[in-house]
Design a protein around this motif. Structure first.
Motif, mmCIF file in Angstrom:
data_model
loop_
_atom_site.group_PDB
_atom_site.id
_atom_site.type_symbol
_atom_site.label_atom_id
_atom_site.label_comp_id
_atom_site.label_asym_id
_atom_site.label_seq_id
_atom_site.Cartn_x
_atom_site.Cartn_y
_atom_site.Cartn_z
ATOM 1 N N ALA A 97 8.019 -2.632 8.509
ATOM 2 C CA ALA A 97 7.882 -0.881 8.489
ATOM 3 C C ALA A 97 8.712 -0.446 7.094
ATOM 4 O O ALA A 97 7.818 0.188 6.430
ATOM 5 C CB ALA A 97 8.531 0.398 9.480
ATOM 6 N N THR A 110 6.715 -1.216 3.412
ATOM 7 C CA THR A 110 5.379 -0.370 3.717
ATOM 8 C C THR A 110 4.907 0.254 2.014
ATOM 9 O O THR A 110 4.143 -0.024 1.385
ATOM 10 C CB THR A 110 5.291 0.755 3.954
ATOM 11 O OG1 THR A 110 4.649 0.258 5.447
ATOM 12 C CG2 THR A 110 4.046 1.679 4.151
ATOM 13 N N ALA A 143 -3.427 -0.624 3.326
ATOM 14 C CA ALA A 143 -3.084 -0.257 4.535
ATOM 15 C C ALA A 143 -2.931 -2.542 5.159
ATOM 16 O O ALA A 143 -4.087 -3.477 4.689
ATOM 17 C CB ALA A 143 -2.603 0.273 4.648
ATOM 18 N N GLN A 183 3.500 -1.260 -0.621
ATOM 19 C CA GLN A 183 1.741 -0.469 -2.024
ATOM 20 C C GLN A 183 2.146 -0.701 -2.890
ATOM 21 O O GLN A 183 0.656 -0.450 -3.672
ATOM 22 C CB GLN A 183 2.076 0.694 -0.860
ATOM 23 C CG GLN A 183 0.928 0.622 -0.164
ATOM 24 C CD GLN A 183 1.435 1.963 1.146
ATOM 25 O OE1 GLN A 183 1.942 3.107 1.348
ATOM 26 N NE2 GLN A 183 0.102 1.671 1.796
ATOM 27 N N ASN A 199 -4.696 6.104 1.864
ATOM 28 C CA ASN A 199 -3.951 4.638 2.826
ATOM 29 C C ASN A 199 -4.240 4.905 4.447
ATOM 30 O O ASN A 199 -4.186 3.696 5.160
ATOM 31 C CB ASN A 199 -2.517 5.225 2.490
ATOM 32 C CG ASN A 199 -1.857 4.704 0.821
ATOM 33 O OD1 ASN A 199 -1.908 3.630 0.451
ATOM 34 N ND2 ASN A 199 -1.116 5.367 0.266
#
Length: 171
Positions: free
Chosen positions: A42, A45, A154, A49, A75
């Motif tokens: 996590a 991320t 995502a 991106q 997203n």
């Protein structure tokens, strides 16, 4: 001085012997290194991106198109679809409830116009996936569409390491 040098040399050799060596590279039957699973946390991320956005914008610049900006709503729509593709166990543009990409961006409150969606089911990194999309005429067109101004990106990663990627563009 010689005694001090000998002690330092002995200490250095002892410490070097205690150091752990890097694990050997595992080779397949063809003599090539075996693929390693690309694990995403996590905490990765934002970096993933923005790395993808930079890659897409480099393609757009080369094509003479204006740069994109990440959009939180796009997203969210991309994340929902990535998870849904995992649930369905197939890469396709329709949701398990029959929703289209347009339905998904409306559900998250996006007021712009959806222009395109790229999807992938792979064990590859985001940059390898981006390169594959760039190599295909149809998926490249989604990324370099001159009307696009915003992007959503995502994924969903399974415990096996398989990744379901979704990229959407809009006005």
């Amino acid at each position: 001085m010689t005694r001090r040098s000998a002690i330092l040399l002995s200490t250095a050799m002892f410490l070097a012997a205690c150091a752990t060596a890097a694990p050997p590279v595992r080779l397949g039957s063809d003599g090539k290194p075996l693929a390693q699973v690309y694990r995403i946390s996590a905490a990765d991320t934002a970096a993933i991106q923005f790395r993808t956005l930079d890659g897409v914008n480099a393609l757009r610049q080369a094509a003479g198109a204006p740069p994109l900006q990440l959009n939180a709503q796009l997203n969210a729509a991309a994340a929902t679809h990535s998870r849904d593709m995992h649930v369905q166990n197939r890469p396709w543009h329709f949701g398990s409830d029959g929703s289209s990409p347009i339905d998904r961006v409306r559900r998250v409150g996006y007021t712009g116009r959806l222009l395109g969606e790229n999807i992938s089911e792979t064990f590859e990194t985001e940059l390898e996936t981006l390169a594959a999309w760039a190599a295909d005429k149809k998926t490249r067109a989604v990324m370099v569409d001159p009307e696009a101004r915003q992007m959503g990106f995502a994924w969903f990663q399974e415990p096996s390491g398989k990744i379901w990627w979704t990229l959407v563009t809009g006005t």
